[in-house]
Write a protein that holds these residues in place. Structure first.
Motif, PDB file in Angstrom:
ATOM      1  N   ILE A 162      34.886  39.455  45.422  1.00 25.46           N
ATOM      2  CA  ILE A 162      34.204  40.083  46.548  1.00 25.46           C
ATOM      3  C   ILE A 162      32.710  39.836  46.388  1.00 25.46           C
ATOM      4  O   ILE A 162      32.099  40.269  45.413  1.00 25.46           O
ATOM      5  N   SER A 163      32.126  39.128  47.345  1.00 28.06           N
ATOM      6  CA  SER A 163      30.728  38.722  47.255  1.00 28.06           C
ATOM      7  C   SER A 163      29.903  39.404  48.339  1.00 28.06           C
ATOM      8  O   SER A 163      30.224  39.303  49.529  1.00 28.06           O
ATOM      9  N   SER A 164      28.811  40.092  47.922  1.00 28.45           N
ATOM     10  CA  SER A 164      27.969  40.839  48.855  1.00 28.45           C
ATOM     11  C   SER A 164      26.490  40.617  48.548  1.00 28.45           C
ATOM     12  O   SER A 164      26.137  40.039  47.517  1.00 28.45           O
ATOM     13  N   ASP A 165      25.640  41.091  49.447  1.00 27.87           N
ATOM     14  CA  ASP A 165      24.194  41.205  49.207  1.00 27.87           C
ATOM     15  C   ASP A 165      23.546  39.874  48.821  1.00 27.87           C
ATOM     16  O   ASP A 165      22.856  39.769  47.806  1.00 27.87           O
ATOM     17  N   SER A 166      23.764  38.835  49.632  1.00 29.81           N
ATOM     18  CA  SER A 166      23.144  37.513  49.418  1.00 29.81           C
ATOM     19  C   SER A 166      23.564  36.864  48.091  1.00 29.81           C
ATOM     20  O   SER A 166      22.838  36.025  47.554  1.00 29.81           O
ATOM     21  N   SER A 167      24.682  37.251  47.558  1.00 29.27           N
ATOM     22  CA  SER A 167      25.189  36.629  46.346  1.00 29.27           C
ATOM     23  C   SER A 167      25.840  35.282  46.682  1.00 29.27           C
ATOM     24  O   SER A 167      26.064  34.962  47.851  1.00 29.27           O
ATOM     25  N   SER A 168      26.153  34.499  45.648  1.00 26.65           N
ATOM     26  CA  SER A 168      26.732  33.175  45.886  1.00 26.65           C
ATOM     27  C   SER A 168      27.882  32.919  44.919  1.00 26.65           C
ATOM     28  O   SER A 168      27.858  33.345  43.767  1.00 26.65           O
ATOM     29  N   VAL A 169      28.881  32.207  45.416  1.00 25.58           N
ATOM     30  CA  VAL A 169      30.068  31.857  44.637  1.00 25.58           C
ATOM     31  C   VAL A 169      30.277  30.358  44.715  1.00 25.58           C
ATOM     32  O   VAL A 169      30.254  29.776  45.804  1.00 25.58           O
ATOM     33  N   THR A 170      30.483  29.713  43.562  1.00 26.13           N
ATOM     34  CA  THR A 170      30.837  28.301  43.512  1.00 26.13           C
ATOM     35  C   THR A 170      32.166  28.162  42.783  1.00 26.13           C
ATOM     36  O   THR A 170      32.298  28.607  41.642  1.00 26.13           O
ATOM     37  N   VAL A 171      33.145  27.563  43.455  1.00 31.38           N
ATOM     38  CA  VAL A 171      34.468  27.356  42.859  1.00 31.38           C
ATOM     39  C   VAL A 171      34.697  25.862  42.706  1.00 31.38           C
ATOM     40  O   VAL A 171      34.777  25.134  43.691  1.00 31.38           O
ATOM     41  N   SER A 172      34.797  25.406  41.448  1.00 25.15           N
ATOM     42  CA  SER A 172      35.047  23.991  41.164  1.00 25.15           C
ATOM     43  C   SER A 172      36.372  23.763  40.455  1.00 25.15           C
ATOM     44  O   SER A 172      36.768  22.626  40.211  1.00 25.15           O
ATOM     45  N   GLY A 173      37.046  24.832  40.085  1.00 21.81           N
ATOM     46  CA  GLY A 173      38.322  24.725  39.404  1.00 21.81           C
ATOM     47  C   GLY A 173      38.924  26.092  39.222  1.00 21.81           C
ATOM     48  O   GLY A 173      38.357  27.106  39.630  1.00 21.81           O
ATOM     49  N   GLY A 174      40.114  26.141  38.609  1.00 15.61           N
ATOM     50  CA  GLY A 174      40.783  27.407  38.381  1.00 15.61           C
ATOM     51  C   GLY A 174      41.577  27.873  39.581  1.00 15.61           C
ATOM     52  O   GLY A 174      41.699  27.175  40.592  1.00 15.61           O
ATOM     53  N   ILE A 175      42.108  29.087  39.473  1.00 17.30           N
ATOM     54  CA  ILE A 175      42.958  29.662  40.515  1.00 17.30           C
ATOM     55  C   ILE A 175      42.399  31.006  40.963  1.00 17.30           C
ATOM     56  O   ILE A 175      42.124  31.879  40.145  1.00 17.30           O
ATOM     57  N   VAL A 176      42.228  31.151  42.278  1.00 16.02           N
ATOM     58  CA  VAL A 176      41.758  32.408  42.874  1.00 16.02           C
ATOM     59  C   VAL A 176      42.709  32.772  44.006  1.00 16.02           C
ATOM     60  O   VAL A 176      43.011  31.940  44.863  1.00 16.02           O
ATOM     61  N   GLU A 212      25.730  38.504  54.023  1.00 15.24           N
ATOM     62  CA  GLU A 212      24.848  37.351  53.825  1.00 15.24           C
ATOM     63  C   GLU A 212      25.132  36.589  52.532  1.00 15.24           C
ATOM     64  O   GLU A 212      24.276  35.858  52.038  1.00 15.24           O
ATOM     65  N   SER A 213      26.287  36.737  51.954  1.00 13.88           N
ATOM     66  CA  SER A 213      26.636  35.957  50.775  1.00 13.88           C
ATOM     67  C   SER A 213      27.226  34.616  51.194  1.00 13.88           C
ATOM     68  O   SER A 213      27.576  34.403  52.353  1.00 13.88           O
ATOM     69  N   SER A 214      27.322  33.685  50.239  1.00 14.25           N
ATOM     70  CA  SER A 214      27.781  32.335  50.558  1.00 14.25           C
ATOM     71  C   SER A 214      28.764  31.837  49.505  1.00 14.25           C
ATOM     72  O   SER A 214      28.756  32.292  48.360  1.00 14.25           O
ATOM     73  N   VAL A 215      29.601  30.880  49.914  1.00 11.45           N
ATOM     74  CA  VAL A 215      30.625  30.328  49.039  1.00 11.45           C
ATOM     75  C   VAL A 215      30.642  28.807  49.178  1.00 11.45           C
ATOM     76  O   VAL A 215      30.584  28.271  50.293  1.00 11.45           O
ATOM     77  N   LEU A 216      30.708  28.113  48.044  1.00  5.54           N
ATOM     78  CA  LEU A 216      30.915  26.664  48.002  1.00  5.54           C
ATOM     79  C   LEU A 216      32.183  26.413  47.203  1.00  5.54           C
ATOM     80  O   LEU A 216      32.314  26.859  46.071  1.00  5.54           O
ATOM     81  N   ILE A 217      33.133  25.684  47.812  1.00  3.34           N
ATOM     82  CA  ILE A 217      34.381  25.342  47.133  1.00  3.34           C
ATOM     83  C   ILE A 217      34.506  23.825  47.095  1.00  3.34           C
ATOM     84  O   ILE A 217      34.494  23.172  48.146  1.00  3.34           O
ATOM     85  N   ASP A 218      34.615  23.251  45.896  1.00  3.78           N
ATOM     86  CA  ASP A 218      34.787  21.801  45.782  1.00  3.78           C
ATOM     87  C   ASP A 218      35.894  21.439  44.787  1.00  3.78           C
ATOM     88  O   ASP A 218      35.968  20.313  44.304  1.00  3.78           O
ATOM     89  N   GLY A 219      36.764  22.399  44.492  1.00  4.96           N
ATOM     90  CA  GLY A 219      37.880  22.139  43.605  1.00  4.96           C
ATOM     91  C   GLY A 219      38.652  23.406  43.325  1.00  4.96           C
ATOM     92  O   GLY A 219      38.292  24.492  43.787  1.00  4.96           O
ATOM     93  N   GLY A 220      39.738  23.273  42.577  1.00 14.00           N
ATOM     94  CA  GLY A 220      40.541  24.425  42.214  1.00 14.00           C
ATOM     95  C   GLY A 220      41.506  24.836  43.306  1.00 14.00           C
ATOM     96  O   GLY A 220      41.718  24.115  44.281  1.00 14.00           O
ATOM     97  N   GLN A 221      42.078  26.022  43.137  1.00 11.29           N
ATOM     98  CA  GLN A 221      43.033  26.572  44.090  1.00 11.29           C
ATOM     99  C   GLN A 221      42.537  27.913  44.606  1.00 11.29           C
ATOM    100  O   GLN A 221      42.328  28.849  43.834  1.00 11.29           O
TER     101      GLN A 221
END
Length: 208
Positions: free
Chosen positions: A87-101, A109-118
């Motif tokens: 759970i991402s809030s308050d202008s936080s950022s998440v980058t997912v390049s691998g693993g399982i979510v 206003e948070s952001s997410v970049l996904i370039d790999g994983g599940q």
């Protein structure tokens, strides 16, 4: 020498427990590594959590925090491996390049970049004025799932060749935020971008 090794193992073992969270659930050393599994992990106030081989039940980000997910324990099993919720809030950022979510919830206003994983599910609860907040970086064979302008997900291939499929979940509150897909942009692989640039140059030359 044996005494030194025993002390070293004892110290390393104590750090492995501390790195998950303190008694309040806040990340301590910023790393969840192989064999570590957190319950409720909270990351806040410009701090960063890196997950490389570990897992968590829930990871909550506040106040410009960041999460980098490189890999997790597998398979995704509640209370044992993978990451069940982010759970991402308050202008936080998440980058997912691998693993399982299992589920990523994007808000405030948070952001997410996904370039790999599940990633199984992603939900955006954000104002339309924010525009793009979810970026998916993959090969150019991707496609939307669902009807045009009413997309329920996306499928494609990551740059490493792994196939992915992500389901979009929409806001179910009384505020009726825009559908998740309206906040999503897809970046094609670099070769596709190069071809697009070349095509643009050729068009300019024709009109010159």
């Amino acid at each position: 020498m044996k005494l030194f090794m025993m002390l070293l193992l004892l110290v390393c073992g104590s750090f492995s427990y501390a790195s998950i969270s303190d008694s309040h659930g806040y990340a301590v050393d910023g790393l969840l590594s192989e064999g570590e599994y957190g319950g409720l992990v909270k990351v806040k106030e410009d701090s960063t959590l890196i997950v490389n081989g570990g897992g968590a039940e829930d990871i909550n980000l506040f106040n410009n925090a960041s999460l980098t997910l490189l890999s997790t324990s597998k398979p995704l099993i509640n209370h044992e491996s993978g990451i069940y919720d982010i759970i991402s809030s308050d202008s936080s950022s998440v980058t997912v390049s691998g693993g399982i979510v299992n589920y990523i919830y994007v808000q405030k206003e948070s952001s997410v970049l996904i370039d790999g994983g599940q990633v199984n599910y992603i939900r955006s609860v954000q104002k339309p004025t924010l525009g793009i907040t979810i970026t998916i970086d993959c090969q150019d064979d991707w496609s939307w799932i669902g009807e045009e302008n009413n997309y329920t997900g996306i499928t494609g291939t990551w740059h490493n060749g792994d196939v992915f499929s992500i389901t979009f979940l929409n806001d179910t509150t009384q505020y009726k935020y825009p559908d998740t897909w309206t906040h999503v942009q897809v970046i094609p692989e670099p070769t596709s971008i190069a071809l697009l640039s070349l095509g643009g140059m050729l068009l300019k030359k024709r009109h010159a």
